[in-house]
Write a protein that holds these residues in place. Structure first.
Motif, PDB file in Angstrom:
ATOM      1  N   ASP A 152      71.476  27.024  36.435  1.00  0.00           N
ATOM      2  CA  ASP A 152      72.431  27.973  36.424  1.00  0.00           C
ATOM      3  C   ASP A 152      73.267  28.135  35.123  1.00  0.00           C
ATOM      4  OD1 ASP A 152      71.875  29.197  39.004  1.00  0.00           O
ATOM      5  OD2 ASP A 152      72.783  27.413  39.999  1.00  0.00           O
ATOM      6  N   PHE A 153      73.243  26.944  34.391  1.00  0.00           N
ATOM      7  CA  PHE A 153      73.884  26.713  33.064  1.00  0.00           C
ATOM      8  C   PHE A 153      73.088  27.390  32.124  1.00  0.00           C
ATOM      9  CE2 PHE A 153      75.987  23.761  36.073  1.00  0.00           C
ATOM     10  CZ  PHE A 153      77.034  23.799  35.683  1.00  0.00           C
ATOM     11  N   THR A 154      73.844  27.932  31.003  1.00  0.00           N
ATOM     12  CA  THR A 154      73.409  28.383  29.914  1.00  0.00           C
ATOM     13  C   THR A 154      73.351  27.102  28.438  1.00  0.00           C
ATOM     14  OG1 THR A 154      74.272  30.457  30.146  1.00  0.00           O
ATOM     15  CG2 THR A 154      73.719  30.167  28.004  1.00  0.00           C
ATOM     16  N   ASP A 155      72.334  27.371  28.052  1.00  0.00           N
ATOM     17  CA  ASP A 155      71.676  26.425  26.886  1.00  0.00           C
ATOM     18  C   ASP A 155      71.898  26.950  25.651  1.00  0.00           C
ATOM     19  OD1 ASP A 155      70.737  24.522  25.113  1.00  0.00           O
ATOM     20  OD2 ASP A 155      69.174  24.051  26.545  1.00  0.00           O
ATOM     21  N   THR A 156      72.847  26.322  24.820  1.00  0.00           N
ATOM     22  CA  THR A 156      73.309  27.096  23.522  1.00  0.00           C
ATOM     23  C   THR A 156      73.653  26.014  22.350  1.00  0.00           C
ATOM     24  OG1 THR A 156      75.059  28.500  22.555  1.00  0.00           O
ATOM     25  CG2 THR A 156      75.742  26.896  24.097  1.00  0.00           C
ATOM     26  N   SER A 157      73.322  26.320  21.179  1.00  0.00           N
ATOM     27  CA  SER A 157      73.755  25.559  20.079  1.00  0.00           C
ATOM     28  C   SER A 157      75.286  25.551  20.032  1.00  0.00           C
ATOM     29  CB  SER A 157      72.942  26.041  18.802  1.00  0.00           C
ATOM     30  OG  SER A 157      73.492  25.358  17.828  1.00  0.00           O
ATOM     31  N   VAL A 158      75.682  24.138  19.625  1.00  0.00           N
ATOM     32  CA  VAL A 158      77.201  23.903  19.519  1.00  0.00           C
ATOM     33  C   VAL A 158      77.337  24.244  17.944  1.00  0.00           C
ATOM     34  CG1 VAL A 158      78.841  22.232  19.559  1.00  0.00           C
ATOM     35  CG2 VAL A 158      76.963  22.327  21.298  1.00  0.00           C
ATOM     36  N   ALA A 159      77.472  25.626  17.635  1.00  0.00           N
ATOM     37  CA  ALA A 159      77.962  25.999  16.356  1.00  0.00           C
ATOM     38  C   ALA A 159      79.157  25.557  15.695  1.00  0.00           C
ATOM     39  CB  ALA A 159      77.625  27.473  16.063  1.00  0.00           C
ATOM     40  N   ASP A 160      79.258  24.843  14.607  1.00  0.00           N
ATOM     41  CA  ASP A 160      80.737  24.448  14.276  1.00  0.00           C
ATOM     42  C   ASP A 160      81.225  25.343  13.270  1.00  0.00           C
ATOM     43  OD1 ASP A 160      79.038  23.881  11.876  1.00  0.00           O
ATOM     44  OD2 ASP A 160      79.309  22.053  12.046  1.00  0.00           O
ATOM     45  N   GLY A 161      80.692  26.779  13.086  1.00  0.00           N
ATOM     46  CA  GLY A 161      81.170  27.576  12.174  1.00  0.00           C
ATOM     47  C   GLY A 161      80.767  27.507  10.859  1.00  0.00           C
ATOM     48  N   PHE A 162      80.186  26.225   9.881  1.00  0.00           N
ATOM     49  CA  PHE A 162      79.846  26.258   8.875  1.00  0.00           C
ATOM     50  C   PHE A 162      78.576  25.462   8.594  1.00  0.00           C
ATOM     51  CE2 PHE A 162      80.927  21.778   8.860  1.00  0.00           C
ATOM     52  CZ  PHE A 162      81.952  21.576   9.577  1.00  0.00           C
TER      53      PHE A 162
ATOM     54  N   ALA B 106      74.540  22.249  23.985  1.00  0.00           N
ATOM     55  CA  ALA B 106      75.302  22.105  25.092  1.00  0.00           C
ATOM     56  C   ALA B 106      74.990  23.080  26.252  1.00  0.00           C
ATOM     57  CB  ALA B 106      76.831  22.551  24.808  1.00  0.00           C
ATOM     58  N   LEU B 107      75.174  22.714  27.555  1.00  0.00           N
ATOM     59  CA  LEU B 107      75.005  23.464  28.709  1.00  0.00           C
ATOM     60  C   LEU B 107      76.278  24.067  29.095  1.00  0.00           C
ATOM     61  CD1 LEU B 107      72.247  21.269  30.723  1.00  0.00           C
ATOM     62  CD2 LEU B 107      71.840  23.551  29.183  1.00  0.00           C
ATOM     63  N   TYR B 108      76.651  25.178  29.295  1.00  0.00           N
ATOM     64  CA  TYR B 108      77.982  25.582  29.938  1.00  0.00           C
ATOM     65  C   TYR B 108      77.573  26.445  30.943  1.00  0.00           C
ATOM     66  CZ  TYR B 108      77.578  30.012  27.382  1.00  0.00           C
ATOM     67  OH  TYR B 108      77.075  31.446  27.287  1.00  0.00           O
ATOM     68  N   LEU B 109      78.657  26.811  31.811  1.00  0.00           N
ATOM     69  CA  LEU B 109      78.593  27.549  33.111  1.00  0.00           C
ATOM     70  C   LEU B 109      79.580  28.792  32.695  1.00  0.00           C
ATOM     71  CD1 LEU B 109      77.664  28.191  35.821  1.00  0.00           C
ATOM     72  CD2 LEU B 109      79.788  27.275  36.594  1.00  0.00           C
ATOM     73  N   ASN B 110      78.874  29.895  32.509  1.00  0.00           N
ATOM     74  CA  ASN B 110      79.560  31.158  32.382  1.00  0.00           C
ATOM     75  C   ASN B 110      80.089  31.910  33.587  1.00  0.00           C
ATOM     76  OD1 ASN B 110      80.483  33.582  31.074  1.00  0.00           O
ATOM     77  ND2 ASN B 110      78.436  34.639  30.545  1.00  0.00           N
ATOM     78  N   PHE B 111      81.342  31.273  33.810  1.00  0.00           N
ATOM     79  CA  PHE B 111      81.912  31.498  34.953  1.00  0.00           C
ATOM     80  C   PHE B 111      82.917  32.395  34.881  1.00  0.00           C
ATOM     81  CE2 PHE B 111      85.359  30.491  37.981  1.00  0.00           C
ATOM     82  CZ  PHE B 111      84.946  30.636  39.175  1.00  0.00           C
TER      83      PHE B 111
END
Length: 636
Positions: free
Chosen positions: A109-119, A127-132
């Motif tokens: 149920d968690f979304t897999d995403t790149s941890v972009a640092d903006g630069f 990271a895996l995060y829960l879009n809640f």
């Protein structure tokens, strides 16, 4: 009747409790923990097990009750991973206000995403995060994770306080380790205000706290990490991206850093060596040679960040930077260092915690893998000159507020050394305004001003020259927000990088600046440098307050009133000196139609006791009131 009601009541209660976890009911939270709280950390339990120099398991259980939408930010339903850090378990469980189970979330149920640092153009942090999104408040979320990593260089610091406006019911951490790895700890900001318990054995250490009340953040409070209790952990013997290391002290750490991460990166192509030597020519002064090399790097390279594996800590090879013409802070700093080395000028790769909003120090008495940026230190006459090698526009030897006034680590072949970067005093951070304006019979303002900025004021202002005309005008309308109907008619800039001074020449006009009342005109004499800031008033102040950077403002403005008018009333001069600074303003008559407004404001950097807060607030209140002092002119 009583015999019948008792079993029925017990049946009702047991039925109500099915599917509920009463420990997660908001009804069980003491009222004292609800006061001022957007959320309550019901339980934070962290177990860190360092099984070897190359293996660490981190288990975390976090139970958070959220009362409103402001508490959502404290849920933190995410876990990072990379090629050396694996997520073994991640799940969440949602309960309503009464502790009733609503929903369970598994790894899928968690979304897999790149941890972009903006630069960074590329990095391997994910990271895996829960879009809640909650439907109602309050609710309780239980979040549980387990990760395994081969990087033992980083052990997260622990604090029993999660955030402002968040209470803590119970928080604990336990770190278990092999004795030969030599765990170090540092306790910061411990006081009687926080009831903390500590337990320690030969191979483990734990800290815990219970029932900590939510705190409101007070204006001008020192940084969070300088206010609340923290415990820092580090291993003397660690692993960083498959490179073993030692950090018994900063000297040993610096020696390891140089030999493991820098020593094999220094090769410069012969063609570039020859070019640099030609540019230097017969120059013998190391400082002038460094200026030549710094300019060469600024013109040849651009900043691009690539964070992959040990590349997050080890710079690219200098010869690759030379070939590609780009690099991150590590690569460009190291490249500059290596170029200087080829012409006999020593310099030091320097680790810093960079942040323009909050000064963060490396801890002089606690060696660990730390910092988020690299700059270059150039020895000169028993001093150090600091070079920001990622910028194509920053003047030589000027670092600005991104890395000023903080402890940094010089990395040398024979060991590391903690030193402090330049502290800009209130005298250094000068902004001087000179000019004149005329008031017309209709009350309009026509004026010209010159503003010279030095020190950190230069850092704030010199970027204006690269803005669009539209944004330049927008900036001035914000700076001179006290002037209604402002129209900027001309702007010119002079950026003197050698002197590190930025000069602005501005011509402006404003319709109806002076208010007309019964044929009399009234206006604030100090048109261009009014201070409005007055700190918030507190009935009872709980924390000390900090002025993080001092500065000086000086102003001389000549004001001409319309022909045929006389000055009916003008403000009196005012002067006040306090431990926080100095303020003086004068309104001197040059002749019957001209007033010279002279103003000086000095604000001093410092951390002050809470008992002095009201005195500082009143000082700023007087400044704001006096700056708006008005003159009244009338027809003669």
């Amino acid at each position: 009747m009583k015999t019948f009601l008792l079993p029925a009541l017990l049946f009702f209660i047991s039925t109500l409790c099915v599917g509920q976890k009463l420990g997660y009911s908001t009804l069980t939270i003491p009222d004292s923990l609800k006061q001022n709280a957007n959320a309550v950390l019901r339980l934070s339990q962290i177990n860190i097990d360092v099984t070897s120099q190359k293996s660490m398991t981190i288990k975390s259980l976090r139970v958070m009750t959220v009362f409103n939408e402001l508490g959502i930010r404290n849920l933190d339903l995410a876990e990072s991973y990379d090629k050396n850090k694996r997520i073994v378990k991640i799940e969440a469980t949602l309960y309503d206000a009464f502790g009733k189970h609503l929903k369970s979330y598994k790894k899928g149920d968690f979304t897999d995403t790149s941890v972009a640092d903006g630069f960074s153009v590329f990095n391997d942090n994910r990271a895996l995060y829960l879009n809640f999104t909650p439907i109602t408040y309050p609710f309780t979320m239980v979040f549980e994770t387990e990760v395994v990593t081969s990087n033992t260089a980083f052990i997260r610091p622990w604090s029993p306080v999660d955030d402002y406006l968040v209470s803590t019911e119970k928080s604990l951490i336990t770190v278990s380790y092999k004795a030969e790895l030599k765990l170090k700890t540092k306790e910061a900001n411990f006081s009687d205000a926080y009831r903390l318990e500590k337990k320690e054995t030969a191979t483990s250490i734990s800290y815990s706290a219970k029932n900590l009340f939510a705190k409101k953040r007070e204006e001008l409070s020192p940084g969070f990490k300088n206010t609340f209790p923290f415990v820092y952990f580090a291993l003397e013997n660690f692993e960083l991206e498959n490179v073993t290391g030692n950090a018994a002290n900063w000297s040993d750490f610096g020696k390891w850093y140089y030999s493991s991460l820098l020593a094999d990166t220094e090769e410069i192509p012969e063609e570039t060596k020859l070019k640099i030597k030609q540019l230097v020519g017969d120059e013998k002064n190391p400082l002038e040679i460094a200026k030549i090399v710094y300019k060469f790097v600024q013109e040849k390279t651009r900043y691009v960040s690539i964070q992959v594996g040990i590349g997050g800590w080890k710079p690219m090879l200098a010869k690759d930077v030379d070939k590609l013409g780009y690099g991150d802070c590590k690569a460009l700093t190291n490249y500059t260092r290596c170029l200087l080395k080829t012409v006999g000028v020593p310099s030091y790769y320097t680790v810093v915690y960079a942040d323009s909003d909050e000064t963060k120090d490396l801890q002089s008495d606690f060696a660990s893998v730390d910092g988020n940026h690299i700059i270059l230190a150039l020895p000169s006459d028993n001093n150090l000159i600091w070079l920001e090698c990622t910028s194509q526009i920053m003047p030589f030897g000027f670092q600005g507020n991104f890395t000023d006034d903080r402890n940094v680590l010089l990395v040398k072949p024979d060991g590391g050394e903690i030193v402090k970067t330049k502290t800009f005093t209130e005298k250094d951070n000068l902004q001087a305004t000179k000019g004149n304006y005329t008031i017309t019979p209709d009350g309009d303002l026509l004026g010209k001003i010159q503003i010279v900025s030095k020190g950190l004021r230069y850092d704030k202002e010199f970027g204006k020259e690269r803005l669009s005309r539209e944004n330049q005008i927008k900036n001035y309308k914000e700076e001179f927000s006290n002037i209604n109907n402002l129209n900027i008619t001309k702007i010119t800039y002079n950026n003197n990088q050698a002197a590190i001074e930025f000069t602005e020449h501005v011509e402006l006009e404003a319709e109806g600046y002076a208010q007309n009342s019964g044929g009399k005109l009234m206006f604030a004499v100090n048109a261009f440098d009014q201070s409005y800031y007055v700190p918030k008033k507190y009935r009872t102040r709980e924390s000390p307050f900090e002025i993080d950077r001092g500065y000086t403002n000086e102003e001389e403005i000549e004001v001409t009133i319309p022909e045929g008018y006389i000055i009916e009333a003008k403000p009196n001069a005012f002067e006040q000196e306090t431990e926080f600074g100095f303020y003086k303003i004068e309104f001197n008559l040059i002749n019957p139609s001209k007033i010279l407004c002279k103003r000086k404001l000095i604000i001093k950097k410092g951390i002050y006791d809470k008992s002095k807060y009201e005195s500082y607030r009143k000082f700023r209140e007087i400044i704001a009131k006096t700056d708006n002092s008005k003159v009244v002119i009338t027809k003669s």
